[in-house]
Write a protein that holds these residues in place. Sequence first.
Motif, PDB file in Angstrom:
ATOM      1  N   LEU A 157       0.831  -1.199   0.000  1.00 34.79           N
ATOM      2  CA  LEU A 157       0.000   0.000   0.000  1.00 34.79           C
ATOM      3  C   LEU A 157       0.872   1.258   0.000  1.00 34.79           C
ATOM      4  O   LEU A 157       0.542   2.257  -0.648  1.00 34.79           O
ATOM      5  N   GLU A 158       1.981   1.206   0.747  1.00 32.73           N
ATOM      6  CA  GLU A 158       2.877   2.363   0.794  1.00 32.73           C
ATOM      7  C   GLU A 158       3.470   2.671  -0.582  1.00 32.73           C
ATOM      8  O   GLU A 158       3.593   3.835  -0.975  1.00 32.73           O
ATOM      9  N   MET A 159       3.839   1.633  -1.326  1.00 29.80           N
ATOM     10  CA  MET A 159       4.378   1.832  -2.665  1.00 29.80           C
ATOM     11  C   MET A 159       3.334   2.432  -3.590  1.00 29.80           C
ATOM     12  O   MET A 159       3.623   3.332  -4.374  1.00 29.80           O
ATOM     13  N   VAL A 160       2.102   1.929  -3.492  1.00 27.20           N
ATOM     14  CA  VAL A 160       1.030   2.439  -4.344  1.00 27.20           C
ATOM     15  C   VAL A 160       0.742   3.902  -4.017  1.00 27.20           C
ATOM     16  O   VAL A 160       0.660   4.755  -4.911  1.00 27.20           O
ATOM     17  N   CYS A 161       0.589   4.218  -2.724  1.00 28.19           N
ATOM     18  CA  CYS A 161       0.287   5.594  -2.318  1.00 28.19           C
ATOM     19  C   CYS A 161       1.442   6.537  -2.648  1.00 28.19           C
ATOM     20  O   CYS A 161       1.231   7.638  -3.174  1.00 28.19           O
ATOM     21  N   GLY A 162       2.663   6.110  -2.331  1.00 30.66           N
ATOM     22  CA  GLY A 162       3.821   6.942  -2.637  1.00 30.66           C
ATOM     23  C   GLY A 162       3.986   7.146  -4.131  1.00 30.66           C
ATOM     24  O   GLY A 162       4.281   8.252  -4.599  1.00 30.66           O
ATOM     25  N   GLY A 163       3.783   6.078  -4.888  1.00 32.31           N
ATOM     26  CA  GLY A 163       3.886   6.188  -6.339  1.00 32.31           C
ATOM     27  C   GLY A 163       2.833   7.117  -6.912  1.00 32.31           C
ATOM     28  O   GLY A 163       3.110   7.910  -7.818  1.00 32.31           O
ATOM     29  N   CYS A 164       1.595   7.051  -6.381  1.00 35.58           N
ATOM     30  CA  CYS A 164       0.530   7.937  -6.850  1.00 35.58           C
ATOM     31  C   CYS A 164       0.858   9.393  -6.552  1.00 35.58           C
ATOM     32  O   CYS A 164       0.601  10.286  -7.371  1.00 35.58           O
ATOM     33  N   MET A 165       1.438   9.652  -5.380  1.00 35.58           N
ATOM     34  CA  MET A 165       1.815  11.026  -5.036  1.00 35.58           C
ATOM     35  C   MET A 165       2.916  11.530  -5.957  1.00 35.58           C
ATOM     36  O   MET A 165       2.911  12.698  -6.378  1.00 35.58           O
ATOM     37  N   ILE A 166       3.870  10.660  -6.281  1.00 39.82           N
ATOM     38  CA  ILE A 166       4.939  11.051  -7.199  1.00 39.82           C
ATOM     39  C   ILE A 166       4.373  11.349  -8.582  1.00 39.82           C
ATOM     40  O   ILE A 166       4.708  12.350  -9.212  1.00 39.82           O
ATOM     41  N   VAL A 167       3.484  10.467  -9.057  1.00 39.58           N
ATOM     42  CA  VAL A 167       2.859  10.685 -10.366  1.00 39.58           C
ATOM     43  C   VAL A 167       2.074  11.991 -10.377  1.00 39.58           C
ATOM     44  O   VAL A 167       2.160  12.788 -11.324  1.00 39.58           O
ATOM     45  N   LEU A 168       1.310  12.245  -9.314  1.00 35.65           N
ATOM     46  CA  LEU A 168       0.540  13.479  -9.221  1.00 35.65           C
ATOM     47  C   LEU A 168       1.473  14.689  -9.182  1.00 35.65           C
ATOM     48  O   LEU A 168       1.228  15.705  -9.848  1.00 35.65           O
ATOM     49  N   GLY A 169       2.553  14.576  -8.409  1.00 34.60           N
ATOM     50  CA  GLY A 169       3.499  15.677  -8.313  1.00 34.60           C
ATOM     51  C   GLY A 169       4.178  15.978  -9.632  1.00 34.60           C
ATOM     52  O   GLY A 169       4.323  17.140 -10.030  1.00 34.60           O
ATOM     53  N   ILE A 170       4.589  14.922 -10.344  1.00 34.34           N
ATOM     54  CA  ILE A 170       5.234  15.121 -11.638  1.00 34.34           C
ATOM     55  C   ILE A 170       4.244  15.689 -12.640  1.00 34.34           C
ATOM     56  O   ILE A 170       4.599  16.509 -13.490  1.00 34.34           O
ATOM     57  N   SER A 171       2.973  15.282 -12.538  1.00 35.63           N
ATOM     58  CA  SER A 171       1.954  15.815 -13.439  1.00 35.63           C
ATOM     59  C   SER A 171       1.793  17.316 -13.232  1.00 35.63           C
ATOM     60  O   SER A 171       1.765  18.090 -14.195  1.00 35.63           O
ATOM     61  N   PHE A 172       1.713  17.745 -11.984  1.00 34.41           N
ATOM     62  CA  PHE A 172       1.648  19.176 -11.691  1.00 34.41           C
ATOM     63  C   PHE A 172       2.883  19.883 -12.241  1.00 34.41           C
ATOM     64  O   PHE A 172       2.794  20.910 -12.904  1.00 34.41           O
ATOM     65  N   SER A 173       4.050  19.319 -11.960  1.00 37.36           N
ATOM     66  CA  SER A 173       5.309  19.943 -12.352  1.00 37.36           C
ATOM     67  C   SER A 173       5.432  20.070 -13.850  1.00 37.36           C
ATOM     68  O   SER A 173       5.814  21.111 -14.378  1.00 37.36           O
ATOM     69  N   SER A 174       5.103  19.006 -14.582  1.00 40.76           N
ATOM     70  CA  SER A 174       5.304  18.997 -16.025  1.00 40.76           C
ATOM     71  C   SER A 174       4.211  19.741 -16.763  1.00 40.76           C
ATOM     72  O   SER A 174       4.477  20.460 -17.714  1.00 40.76           O
ATOM     73  N   LEU A 175       2.958  19.567 -16.333  1.00 36.47           N
ATOM     74  CA  LEU A 175       1.863  20.214 -17.043  1.00 36.47           C
ATOM     75  C   LEU A 175       1.916  21.724 -16.906  1.00 36.47           C
ATOM     76  O   LEU A 175       1.493  22.445 -17.801  1.00 36.47           O
ATOM     77  N   SER A 176       2.506  22.212 -15.812  1.00 36.81           N
ATOM     78  CA  SER A 176       2.624  23.660 -15.669  1.00 36.81           C
ATOM     79  C   SER A 176       3.546  24.238 -16.719  1.00 36.81           C
ATOM     80  O   SER A 176       3.369  25.334 -17.202  1.00 36.81           O
ATOM     81  N   LYS A 177       4.568  23.464 -17.097  1.00 31.76           N
ATOM     82  CA  LYS A 177       5.465  23.912 -18.157  1.00 31.76           C
ATOM     83  C   LYS A 177       4.738  23.951 -19.496  1.00 31.76           C
ATOM     84  O   LYS A 177       4.894  24.878 -20.287  1.00 31.76           O
ATOM     85  N   THR A 178       3.931  22.911 -19.736  1.00 32.30           N
ATOM     86  CA  THR A 178       3.221  22.848 -21.003  1.00 32.30           C
ATOM     87  C   THR A 178       2.288  24.040 -21.160  1.00 32.30           C
ATOM     88  O   THR A 178       2.138  24.601 -22.233  1.00 32.30           O
ATOM     89  N   LYS A 179       1.637  24.453 -20.070  1.00 28.17           N
ATOM     90  CA  LYS A 179       0.683  25.547 -20.144  1.00 28.17           C
ATOM     91  C   LYS A 179       1.360  26.875 -20.409  1.00 28.17           C
ATOM     92  O   LYS A 179       0.732  27.802 -20.897  1.00 28.17           O
ATOM     93  N   THR A 180       2.654  27.026 -20.084  1.00 27.46           N
ATOM     94  CA  THR A 180       3.348  28.266 -20.352  1.00 27.46           C
ATOM     95  C   THR A 180       3.896  28.323 -21.760  1.00 27.46           C
ATOM     96  O   THR A 180       4.407  29.339 -22.190  1.00 27.46           O
ATOM     97  N   THR A 181       3.782  27.219 -22.496  1.00 33.86           N
ATOM     98  CA  THR A 181       4.267  27.186 -23.864  1.00 33.86           C
ATOM     99  C   THR A 181       3.211  27.764 -24.783  1.00 33.86           C
ATOM    100  O   THR A 181       2.018  27.553 -24.601  1.00 33.86           O
ATOM    101  N   THR A 182       3.609  28.502 -25.780  1.00 34.58           N
ATOM    102  CA  THR A 182       2.656  29.086 -26.703  1.00 34.58           C
ATOM    103  C   THR A 182       1.970  28.015 -27.505  1.00 34.58           C
ATOM    104  O   THR A 182       2.491  26.931 -27.719  1.00 34.58           O
TER     105      THR A 182
END
Length: 315
Positions: free
Chosen positions: A282-307
């Motif tokens: 369960l810890e791996m699943v929860c930790g992995g989901c948080m990492i995926v969510l965090g990377i999604s926030f991090s990466s998608l914010s870059k995409t939105k600043t692109t023209t």
Amino acid sequence: MQKKWRQALALFTSSRMFIVVLILTITFIWGYGWVWMKVGLDYMGPFTFSAFRFTVGSLALLLLLWGLRRLTFHNLQWKPLLILGLIQTVLVFALIMYGMRFVEAGKSSIILYTMPIWSSLLASHFLNQKLGLRKVIGLILGIAGLFLILGVDLWKQQTPAVIWGESLILLAALCWAVANIYYQLKFSGQDRIQVNAYQMVFGAVGITILAVLAEWGQPIVLNVTSLFAVLFTGVLASALCFTIWFYLLNRIDTATATISTLLVPVFGVVFSWLFLGEPLTLEMVCGGCMIVLGISFSSLSKTKTTTKETVEQSY
């Protein structure tokens, strides 16, 4: 008819679907590759396995360049290629393979693919990509997920060897992020097959020297299983996938490319559970989901600043 086929192929390779197909290809192969990297450790030392892997991979790429009549040793940036080979191949995979002696393949894949978080931080400084609020939130979520995975091991009083292995794989993620930024600074727009081939040659030489120094005299078992592990990780996971990876770094922005790797730990955990019998906690699943969510926030914010025009051209 032949002209129509060429036009159709050109249209497909310039489409968004082509990028999706490439992303699915490398994430599937890299995810399954974690199983074979772990299997390879049963037959030889980690550095020896990596030396075989990247020697095979570099030879495959050199043969491909020769067949395409693009094998040349003139007007190349040898020093940057050497540096890229040392970071991308020697450091990253020496750390991964040695760390996997103490850590399960599935958990190793989750830790390594915190790479986009570190790539975002480095890109904000070296590639002038702004670190906005969404990206900061993403980084906090990703780091929290990482500490959930690693922290549970501390709470469960895991051995120092496991914690040491996890730390080495985390360092490998940082090195991979550095290699991504270095590639963007030095080789963006260049022949990706040449870049991958020559950096891998330097990497193979470096990791072979490391294997000789650290594992000389240790047993090496060559059979159908170990040879398949070397060929799969060398030809497919290294030669093919890293060529596609460098191509993606040229076609789309760094953040969008790195977010594509999110499927790798998913495949890695599932394949390790299916084929290696590793636990899916369960810890791996929860930790992995948080990492995926965090990377999604991090990466998608870059995409939105692109023209809009840049995004359309990148696909």
